[in-house]
Design a protein around this motif. Sequence first.
Motif, mmCIF file in Angstrom:
data_model
loop_
_atom_site.group_PDB
_atom_site.id
_atom_site.type_symbol
_atom_site.label_atom_id
_atom_site.label_comp_id
_atom_site.label_asym_id
_atom_site.label_seq_id
_atom_site.Cartn_x
_atom_site.Cartn_y
_atom_site.Cartn_z
ATOM 1 N N SER A 10 19.796 17.916 -2.883
ATOM 2 C CA SER A 10 21.151 18.439 -3.025
ATOM 3 C C SER A 10 22.139 17.318 -2.745
ATOM 4 C CB SER A 10 21.386 19.606 -2.053
ATOM 5 O OG SER A 10 21.338 19.147 -0.707
ATOM 6 N N ASP A 11 23.418 17.578 -3.009
ATOM 7 C CA ASP A 11 24.438 16.565 -2.757
ATOM 8 C C ASP A 11 24.564 16.245 -1.276
ATOM 9 O OD1 ASP A 11 24.979 16.457 -5.443
ATOM 10 O OD2 ASP A 11 26.640 17.880 -5.355
ATOM 11 N N ASP A 12 24.177 17.195 -0.417
ATOM 12 C CA ASP A 12 24.286 16.992 1.025
ATOM 13 C C ASP A 12 23.121 16.198 1.603
ATOM 14 O OD1 ASP A 12 26.636 18.479 1.061
ATOM 15 O OD2 ASP A 12 25.585 20.366 1.393
ATOM 16 N N LEU A 13 22.045 16.048 0.835
ATOM 17 C CA LEU A 13 20.875 15.334 1.348
ATOM 18 C C LEU A 13 21.108 13.826 1.259
ATOM 19 C CD1 LEU A 13 17.927 15.718 2.384
ATOM 20 C CD2 LEU A 13 17.189 15.334 0.019
ATOM 21 N N PRO A 14 21.005 13.105 2.382
ATOM 22 C CA PRO A 14 21.203 11.649 2.340
ATOM 23 C C PRO A 14 20.287 10.987 1.315
ATOM 24 C CG PRO A 14 21.125 12.429 4.602
ATOM 25 C CD PRO A 14 20.739 13.594 3.741
ATOM 26 N N VAL A 15 20.807 10.006 0.620
ATOM 27 C CA VAL A 15 20.053 9.333 -0.438
ATOM 28 C C VAL A 15 18.723 8.771 0.055
ATOM 29 C CG1 VAL A 15 20.089 7.361 -2.032
ATOM 30 C CG2 VAL A 15 22.098 8.849 -1.824
ATOM 31 N N PRO A 16 18.657 8.137 1.237
ATOM 32 C CA PRO A 16 17.368 7.584 1.680
ATOM 33 C C PRO A 16 16.280 8.638 1.886
ATOM 34 C CG PRO A 16 19.158 6.564 2.888
ATOM 35 C CD PRO A 16 19.753 7.713 2.140
ATOM 36 N N LEU A 17 16.658 9.906 2.019
ATOM 37 C CA LEU A 17 15.666 10.957 2.236
ATOM 38 C C LEU A 17 15.171 11.580 0.928
ATOM 39 C CD1 LEU A 17 17.122 12.851 5.344
ATOM 40 C CD2 LEU A 17 15.534 10.921 5.253
ATOM 41 N N ARG A 18 15.641 11.089 -0.197
ATOM 42 C CA ARG A 18 15.244 11.673 -1.476
ATOM 43 C C ARG A 18 13.961 11.068 -2.030
ATOM 44 N NH1 ARG A 18 21.309 12.129 -4.303
ATOM 45 N NH2 ARG A 18 22.286 13.127 -2.474
ATOM 46 N N THR A 19 13.510 10.003 -1.403
ATOM 47 C CA THR A 19 12.215 9.413 -1.754
ATOM 48 C C THR A 19 11.439 9.168 -0.472
ATOM 49 O OG1 THR A 19 13.165 7.188 -1.695
ATOM 50 C CG2 THR A 19 13.068 8.278 -3.845
ATOM 51 N N LEU A 20 10.147 8.952 -0.608
ATOM 52 C CA LEU A 20 9.319 8.661 0.560
ATOM 53 C C LEU A 20 8.128 7.827 0.139
ATOM 54 C CD1 LEU A 20 6.555 10.594 0.351
ATOM 55 C CD2 LEU A 20 8.183 12.359 1.006
ATOM 56 N N ARG A 21 7.519 7.181 1.122
ATOM 57 C CA ARG A 21 6.269 6.459 0.888
ATOM 58 C C ARG A 21 5.187 7.153 1.689
ATOM 59 N NH1 ARG A 21 4.374 1.849 -1.262
ATOM 60 N NH2 ARG A 21 6.502 1.192 -1.808
ATOM 61 N N SER A 22 4.174 7.628 1.000
ATOM 62 C CA SER A 22 3.060 8.306 1.660
ATOM 63 C C SER A 22 1.818 7.425 1.594
ATOM 64 C CB SER A 22 2.778 9.660 1.004
ATOM 65 O OG SER A 22 2.408 9.484 -0.357
ATOM 66 N N PHE A 23 0.834 7.751 2.432
ATOM 67 C CA PHE A 23 -0.381 6.957 2.533
ATOM 68 C C PHE A 23 -1.597 7.876 2.391
ATOM 69 C CE2 PHE A 23 3.063 4.950 4.732
ATOM 70 C CZ PHE A 23 3.000 3.629 4.312
ATOM 71 N N PRO A 24 -1.811 8.381 1.190
ATOM 72 C CA PRO A 24 -2.892 9.341 0.979
ATOM 73 C C PRO A 24 -4.286 8.746 1.085
ATOM 74 C CG PRO A 24 -1.922 8.704 -1.116
ATOM 75 C CD PRO A 24 -1.070 8.092 -0.052
ATOM 76 N N GLU A 25 -4.408 7.398 1.014
ATOM 77 C CA GLU A 25 -5.732 6.782 1.060
ATOM 78 C C GLU A 25 -6.353 6.845 2.443
ATOM 79 O OE1 GLU A 25 -5.251 2.852 -0.337
ATOM 80 O OE2 GLU A 25 -4.509 3.434 -2.308
ATOM 81 N N GLY A 26 -5.534 7.109 3.456
ATOM 82 C CA GLY A 26 -6.054 7.230 4.808
ATOM 83 C C GLY A 26 -6.632 5.944 5.356
ATOM 84 N N ASP A 27 -5.984 4.795 5.037
ATOM 85 C CA ASP A 27 -6.513 3.499 5.478
ATOM 86 C C ASP A 27 -6.664 3.427 6.987
ATOM 87 O OD1 ASP A 27 -6.584 2.498 2.895
ATOM 88 O OD2 ASP A 27 -4.469 1.986 2.946
ATOM 89 N N THR A 40 0.834 -1.189 0.000
ATOM 90 C CA THR A 40 0.000 0.000 0.000
ATOM 91 C C THR A 40 0.870 1.241 0.000
ATOM 92 O OG1 THR A 40 -1.874 1.061 1.096
ATOM 93 C CG2 THR A 40 -0.132 0.209 2.505
ATOM 94 N N GLY A 41 0.236 2.396 -0.110
ATOM 95 C CA GLY A 41 0.976 3.636 -0.142
ATOM 96 C C GLY A 41 1.550 3.947 -1.506
ATOM 97 N N VAL A 42 2.173 5.110 -1.618
ATOM 98 C CA VAL A 42 2.729 5.579 -2.882
ATOM 99 C C VAL A 42 4.198 5.930 -2.674
ATOM 100 C CG1 VAL A 42 2.570 7.308 -4.705
ATOM 101 C CG2 VAL A 42 0.488 6.516 -3.549
ATOM 102 N N ASN A 43 5.079 5.328 -3.460
ATOM 103 C CA ASN A 43 6.507 5.622 -3.405
ATOM 104 C C ASN A 43 6.798 6.774 -4.352
ATOM 105 O OD1 ASN A 43 9.301 5.638 -3.372
ATOM 106 N ND2 ASN A 43 9.486 3.405 -3.341
ATOM 107 N N SER A 44 7.293 7.890 -3.821
ATOM 108 C CA SER A 44 7.501 9.085 -4.639
ATOM 109 C C SER A 44 8.855 9.717 -4.344
ATOM 110 C CB SER A 44 6.401 10.128 -4.367
ATOM 111 O OG SER A 44 5.115 9.575 -4.515
ATOM 112 N N GLU A 45 9.357 10.445 -5.314
ATOM 113 C CA GLU A 45 10.569 11.234 -5.125
ATOM 114 C C GLU A 45 10.181 12.630 -4.683
ATOM 115 O OE1 GLU A 45 13.534 12.998 -8.294
ATOM 116 O OE2 GLU A 45 14.160 10.934 -7.821
#
Length: 282
Positions: A37-54, A25-30
């Motif tokens: 930026s180059d200083d931003l850790p790679v794992p923080l450049r994408t996220l999984r959100s849950f807009p459906e409000g399950d 479930t959820g949406v994987n987005s960049e």
Amino acid sequence: LPTGATYTDPITEIPYIADDAYITTGVNSEISSIHISDDLPVPLRTLRSFPEGDRATFLYGNYDVNRWASLRFDNASHVVNKEIIHVPPLDHIYICLVNTGLGTPFISALEVRHFHNSTYTSVCGTINTTLTIDSVNRTDFNLPSKVMKTATRPTDENKPLSFELNTREATLDFYIYMHFAELEALQEGESRVFDISLNGIVLRRNVVPIYLHSTTITSPQSVRGSKLNFLLSKSMNSTHPPILNALEVFVIRPFWQSPTDQADGECFMVQWWRIWFKLSMD
């Protein structure tokens, strides 16, 4: 991480994998490119959100839920980290994101690290080195060499190293972990010896950091106070002032709710897969 991607942090050497194999479930987005930026850790450049409000579509009745923490973001580039040391009574850990009505729940990265049972129980100058700390033998704390390569010390070598932490919680139990490593190759006749006090009570006397090897000193029991006052005092015969490489302060947060029975939990995980993250503990 993007679907199917893997990444290993070059500093911590922690491997990250995409979560698509663990959740449906959820949406994987960049995130927006203006925040990358180059200083931003790679794992923080994408996220999984849950807009459906399950999570809000049924009455869960607070079944087996232990509240960990609340998250608040001040702006789009605000990074929030939450850490907890948890002893899982079952083979799985369930992390639940709850929409409190103030925004769509999301998660950028989830790190799980294993610690040995003995690892955790319930105005200054700096010095540094380019050499590796714990290059031969690592301690149970597995401290990052990059962190231990620097240390703070009093600007005036004849004065103690003192600092204060404002906890704002006078009734909570805090556990202190102080990490030390000698960064200077002391010559014959030179020494670094000091005492450690917390809120006026001596924690340890005659502390001698080991060259390029980390040692950890902990509080023998929990401490309380809205303010924690640390004092590291140079011993009478010491030629060098006290140092401190790293400090960790932990608070006990009891989970009063008992977890679901192992067999029930497996069925529950299947039934509510759209709500929970599941981590297998190998």
